[in-house]
Design a protein around this motif. Structure first.
Motif: not given
Ligand code: FAD
Length: 374
Positions: A261-268
């Motif tokens: 449950p985190l922004p995709k750009r952040f996880i990537k």
């Protein structure tokens, strides 16, 4: 000679003036209008106080002193005064009181004609009375209130004169630092800068203290409410950011980025940083899963802060144990301090204006008593 000179037409100086019995006072202010900081506080609507105000909401060397001042003039007293004066308020985020329309509502209430504008205070001496040297000559008074605030936001009038005056009269000034401010990064965390603009809820641990709220990735480092509160208590060393409260149970068949449950750009970008790829959760080995779990306790040492020009307040100031219960100097009778110049710095949420007003109210009572016995 005046009964009282107040240095600074900010929150504390003006509030004190409103609550004085003596009307023979002069406020000296180097700006061309009063309360420039109040005008921009709370995004222009001024977060005047909080539903719950305790000494624990402040960084200070003397919580008991703060508690005593807050008891003598509490958030409830302030709310009552504001309502009695017809200042409409709005409760936001369940605990924060703001002016319903604009900080100007409050500034109008604090209006007084006894202000000498465009006059810079240079120095204060004492010789049977206080001698205040300014850009417009010398003024004398029986009592003096230093309400010149802290060092943050020089462009709207902040100066260190209050600390200089305190030192001149023998006071110890607790280490000053920008607070309620963004934090800069060491090169190991420069990758945060690529995420500029993303805001996400986190918990930040600074020593024993925990701050919940949003973290904003910025060009210069990290900001947002949780970071600003953390900056009040951070004095070098490591902080722990929990991007996830708890690591979720993963579906082994689904891609990791679709599950956290985190922004995709952040996880990537985080995955890239720890040398992993986005793949089906079942394909991560034990060591890789452990690395992913650092999202729950990402630990690093910030490099510093965004500085006084971006800081809402100055941490540190005139030591409270050198003031009596009326905000009067224990070293020089008739010399009073109130507001941000004191070593009492609140969290975000209306605590600093409450402190400015509470300490100014207590000082007003002390000044009247002092003048009564002069
Ligand atoms: C952007 C921003 C937003 C904020 N928002 C909030 C908020 O929503 N809620 C909250 O609780 N707190 C907020 N704060 C903090 C709060 O505004 C301050 O803590 C509070 O105003 C301090 O009051 P003070 O009277 O001690 O100092 P100030 O309000 O700073 O007043 C000091 C006065 O002294 C004058 N002065 C200084 N040096 C001299 C000199 N040499 N000669 C003559 N005059 C001098 C200054 O010009 C100023 O008018 C905010 C601060 C900033 C910068």
């Amino acid at each position: 000679m005046r009964e009282l000179i107040i240095l600074g037409a900010g929150a504390a100086g003006l509030f004190c003036a409103k609550h004085l019995r003596t009307k023979d006072y002069l406020i000296i202010e180097h700006n061309d209008k009063p309360a420039k900081k109040l005008a921009i506080s709370g995004g222009g609507r001024c977060n005047v106080t909080n539903k719950f105000v305790k000494e624990d909401d402040f960084f200070s060397g003397d919580p008991a002193f703060i508690s005593n001042v807050l008891q003598r003039y509490s958030n409830k007293d302030l709310l009552k005064w504001l309502r009695d004066q017809g200042c409409a308020l709005q409760l936001k985020n369940a605990t924060q009181y703001f002016c319903s329309k604009s900080a100007q509502q409050l500034i109008k209430l604090l209006h007084t004609p006894n202000i000498l504008y465009n006059t810079e205070v240079f120095d204060v001496e004492y010789d049977k009375s206080f001698i205040v040297r300014t850009s417009r000559g010398t003024f004398r008074s029986k009592a003096l209130l230093v309400a010149t605030g802290g060092l943050s936001y020089k462009k709207i009038g902040a100066s260190g004169i209050g600390f200089e005056i305190a030192k001149k009269f023998g006071h110890e000034v607790g280490a000053l630092a920008p607070a309620l401010v963004g934090l800069t990064l060491q090169k190991e965390q420069f990758w945060f800068k690529e995420l500029s603009g993303i805001s996400l809820p986190v918990t930040i641990n600074v020593g024993e203290r925990k701050f919940k709220g949003n973290l904003l990735f910025a060009h210069r480092g990290i900001s947002g409410p949780a970071v600003l509160d953390a900056s009040l208590f951070w004095q070098r060393g490591k902080i722990i950011v929990s991007f996830l409260e708890k690591f979720p149970k993963l579906n082994t068949k689904k891609q990791l980025t679709t599950q956290l449950p985190l922004p995709k750009r952040f996880i990537k970008r985080f995955l890239q940083e720890i040398g992993l790829e986005d793949k089906r959760a079942g394909l991560y080995n034990k060591r890789e899963l452990e690395a992913l779990k650092s999202l729950c306790h990402y630990t690093f040492a910030p490099a510093g802060t965004f500085g006084y020009e971006r800081a809402e307040v100055t941490r540190g100031g005139v030591r409270l144990n050198e003031l009596d219960t009326n905000m009067q100097s224990r070293l020089q009778k008739g010399l009073f301090f109130a507001g941000e110049v004191c070593d009492a710095t609140g969290k975000l949420g209306g605590f600093n204006i409450q402190w400015a007003f509470s300490s100014a109210f207590v000082a007003a009572k002390g000044i009247d008593a002092y003048l009564g016995n002069y």
